[in-house]
Write an enzyme that holds these catalytic residues in place. Structure first.
Site, short mmCIF file in Angstrom:
data_model
loop_
_atom_site.label_atom_id
_atom_site.label_comp_id
_atom_site.label_asym_id
_atom_site.label_seq_id
_atom_site.Cartn_x
_atom_site.Cartn_y
_atom_site.Cartn_z
N HIS A 1 4.31 -6.13 4.05
CA HIS A 1 3.99 -4.72 4.20
C HIS A 1 3.29 -4.47 5.53
O HIS A 1 2.71 -5.38 6.13
CB HIS A 1 3.10 -4.24 3.05
CG HIS A 1 1.81 -4.98 2.91
ND1 HIS A 1 1.74 -6.20 2.28
CD2 HIS A 1 0.55 -4.71 3.33
CE1 HIS A 1 0.49 -6.63 2.29
NE2 HIS A 1 -0.26 -5.74 2.94
N CYS B 1 -7.98 -4.99 2.72
CA CYS B 1 -7.09 -5.86 3.47
C CYS B 1 -6.68 -5.14 4.75
O CYS B 1 -6.93 -3.94 4.89
CB CYS B 1 -5.86 -6.25 2.64
SG CYS B 1 -4.74 -4.87 2.27
#
Length: 692
Positions: A65, A205
């Site tokens: 991603h 993250c």
């Protein structure tokens, strides 16, 4: 608004055998639907995110991603592999692959849906249904949450259950849902008469899309199983909703599961803390809860501070000492560099305006004439000298800060100032910073009464650590380091002829090896330390000149190569080449990173060859430089400026010629470039913010 995933974005027979091929196959489906505008650029952004941390998860899941400017709207593609694809998970290859693409400015609503998917991946019923579904349309509907019962309840209630949804409102809003969930998250196994152990956690993250929310779900589930109240604040891409201060105050411990700095970290000061990477919270949440519980029982307290700083602390517990040491030293160097640049340029301008006798001018407080150039030169010189006076204390202070957070600042700065007092200089600052951080860490491990915990970070730790560091610097190690510093200075002053040329070549190799990374910074810091005095030696100024010249070579060479043989580079690289002219001329070595990331085996060796040539020639020509930065804009301040430019031009030509020759053996640029980063360079891709 179109669906985030449709049947056209599902491949139930994904035949790719590598993670790069899998990302390409799924990304091509996004391109076909107009969700991605530049396949190669998007894949480069995916690779840059993958280079930061593998995206494989236990349980056979891969979630590549990124956020990218090549994405038109938040999009999710799903692939199912019969053979499995290695995404770096500890338990083996992944058979379920989700490619998540978010625009650079994704809206909160779509990010909430993405976070909901991340939480569903922690549900065994949901993943089991995906492994058995036989129709692409049914798989897309299942992922969208349209088939209730297959995916459990996590898909619909994600934000409210933990107070962790991204905030669309004011940054000062308080997470009321988090307070309400404190009781809801309580495990049923806790006895009715006992107050359960309470934990608050923060997960984040680099992209803020998947791992952030999966870690939150994993911690909450483990808390319920252990009878522990766990309330999580997810700091995602679109912002975050702060935990209620009352929830934080009532917590018995804190878990930071993050790969980017925790925002507003000082809210959690004074509590037992476990600080780790986000994947640890996904893979072993029960261990983290047990660890923070053990710390609370032992009375161990971590003085947490805000993570909104340019430099992160050292990595997780799994990092080796060498990795942590490099992080600590880079923390000090990163904070020191602005002082070097400002002070050095001011001093150089002072010399340029007032002449080379300006260092003997009296204080401008007593002798300043508004109409005299030498007065203005003296003013600039003396301001620069004051700025340079902060170099060693700042270096030491922020090395200690990198090790021990805010409590390390006081002993670090004190130790750095003492290093100047005893003439231990730059080496003394390094030692003082490391000692200060170590002393603070040792003090923090001592078990103390609860009544004293509140004053530890602001009174006890600074007092004791400053006294210990001061004693060691004044009495024990200050004099030996000062003698070593003087010995190094004498050695540099004695370098002439072949030795000086070899030193210039070595510094050139270091400056071009990792383009702004740790090796580059070592060479640059070595050079700036030599001129960070009122009257630097001629050898020190030659070293500074060689370092800056070599650092300009890689971006200028890449710019030249893309101009001369553009067919060997793809469109993105040719565009980067235009910017590299300015970056190289400004002494910003990082301008060559996109080229090195896309083709490290050709670009890096060629850059090192050119850098070595330039460094050696600069030393051979006897070029000198008092300013630590500025590139071609400080050429008037350089000794032997014409030959200095000749040295730079020679290195640029060598690197450009080698790159063209090496790429010419490969032929014209392939259609796909940049899809795979290389761990040996500091970054990958050309869009620096996308993985942040």
């Amino acid at each position: 608004m179109s669906d985030m995933i449709t049947a056209e974005l599902v491949d139930l027979d994904l035949s790719a055998d590598t993670k790069e091929a899998a990302a390409r196959a799924l990304a091509e489906r996004m391109v076909a639907l107009g969700r991605v505008t530049d396949l190669d650029g998007f894949l480069a952004d995916v690779a840059a995110r993958e280079a930061q941390m593998p995206t494989g998860l236990d349980g056979g899941i891969g979630i590549p991603h990124c956020r990218s400017e090549h994405v038109t709207e938040p999009t999710l593609a799903f692939g199912r592999s019969a053979a499995g694809i290695d995404f770096g998970a500890a338990d083996g290859p992944a058979d379920l692959v989700f490619l998540i693409a978010a625009p650079a400015g994704a809206d909160d609503a779509h990010l909430t849906i993405l976070s909901s998917l991340a939480r569903q991946l922690m549900n065994a019923e949901f993943t089991g249904a995906l492994r058995s579904v036989g129709d692409a349309g049914a798989a897309a509907a299942l992922i969208r949450g349209e088939e209730a019962g297959s995916s459990g309840s996590s898909g619909s209630s994600e934000p409210a259950s933990s107070g962790s949804s991204d905030s669309e409102g004011s940054e000062d809003s308080v997470a009321a849902p988090a307070a309400a969930s404190a009781g809801a998250a309580t495990g049923t196994t806790a006895s009715a008469g006992d107050r359960p152990f309470r934990v608050v956690a923060v997960t984040s993250c680099p992209t803020g899309i998947a791992h952030t929310y999966m870690a939150a779900e994993s911690l909450e589930n483990a808390g319920r199983d252990a009878g522990v109240e766990v309330v999580v604040e997810t700091q995602g891409s679109a912002g975050f909703t702060r935990l209620d201060p009352a929830v934080i105050a009532a917590a018995d411990g804190v878990i930071f599961a993050h790969d980017v700095p925790v925002r507003e970290k000082d809210r959690f000061a004074g509590k037992p803390t476990v600080d780790t990477g986000v994947k640890a919270a996904i893979n072993r949440p029960a261990d983290l809860i047990a660890e923070v519980r053990d710390k609370a029982e032992r009375g161990e307290v971590t003085a947490a501070v805000s993570g909104d700083t340019p430099v992160e602390r050292a990595g997780g517990p799994g990092d080796g000492y060498g990795t942590k040491l490099r992080t600590w030293l880079m923390s000090g160097v990163s904070y020191m560099v602005p002082f070097v640049a400002a002070g050095g340029l001011l001093i150089a301008l002072g010399f340029a305006i007032g002449g080379y006798e300006i260092n003997e001018a009296p204080s401008v407080m007593d002798h300043f004439v508004w109409t005299r150039a030498d007065s203005w030169g003296a003013l600039l010189f003396q301001i620069g000298g004051v700025a340079f006076g902060f170099l060693v204390p700042v270096l030491a202070g922020y090395i200690a800060y990198g090790m021990a957070d805010r409590p390390g600042l006081v002993p670090g700065f004190v130790g750095g100032a003492i290093s100047l007092t005893v003439n231990a200089g730059f080496l003394g600052g390094l030692a003082a910073g490391l000692i200060a951080g170590g002393v603070v860490i040792a003090i923090q491990k001592v078990r103390i009464p609860a009544a004293l915990r509140g004053i530890m970070p602001v009174v006890v730790i600074p007092l004791i650590s400053a006294a210990v560091v001061g004693f060691l610097m004044f009495v024990v190690i200050g004099k030996p380091i000062a003698e070593a510093q003087q010995g190094m200075t004498d050695w540099l002053n004695g370098l002439t002829g072949t030795n000086a040329v070899l030193l210039g070549a070595l510094l050139g190799l270091m400056m071009t090896f990792d383009l702004g990374g740790p090796v580059n910074k070592v060479a640059y810091t070595f050079a700036t330390a030599g001129i960070a005095v009122a009257s630097p030696s001629d050898s020190a100024m030659k070293i500074m000149a060689a370092v800056m010249a070599a650092g300009m070579v890689p971006p200028l060479a890449m710019a030249l190569a893309t101009t001369v043989r553009g067919k060997l580079f793809d469109r993105t690289e040719r565009e980067n080449g235009k910017a590299a002219w300015v970056l190289g001329a400004s002494f910003i070595s990082e301008g060559a990173i996109p080229f090195a990331a896309a083709d490290p085996l050709r670009v890096i060796p060629a850059s090192m060859a050119g850098g070595a040539v330039t460094g050696a020639l600069s030393m051979a020509f006897g070029a000198t430089l008092r300013a630590p930065h500025g590139g071609v804009f400080v050429v008037p301040l350089i000794g032997n400026p014409f030959l200095y430019l000749v040295a730079i031009a020679a290195g640029v030509c060598v690197t450009a010629a080698l790159v063209i020759a090496l790429k010419g053996l490969r032929g014209p640029a392939p259609a796909a470039t940049g899809a795979g980063g290389d761990a040996s360079v500091p970054s990958a891709g050309t869009k620096q913010p996308v993985a942040a």
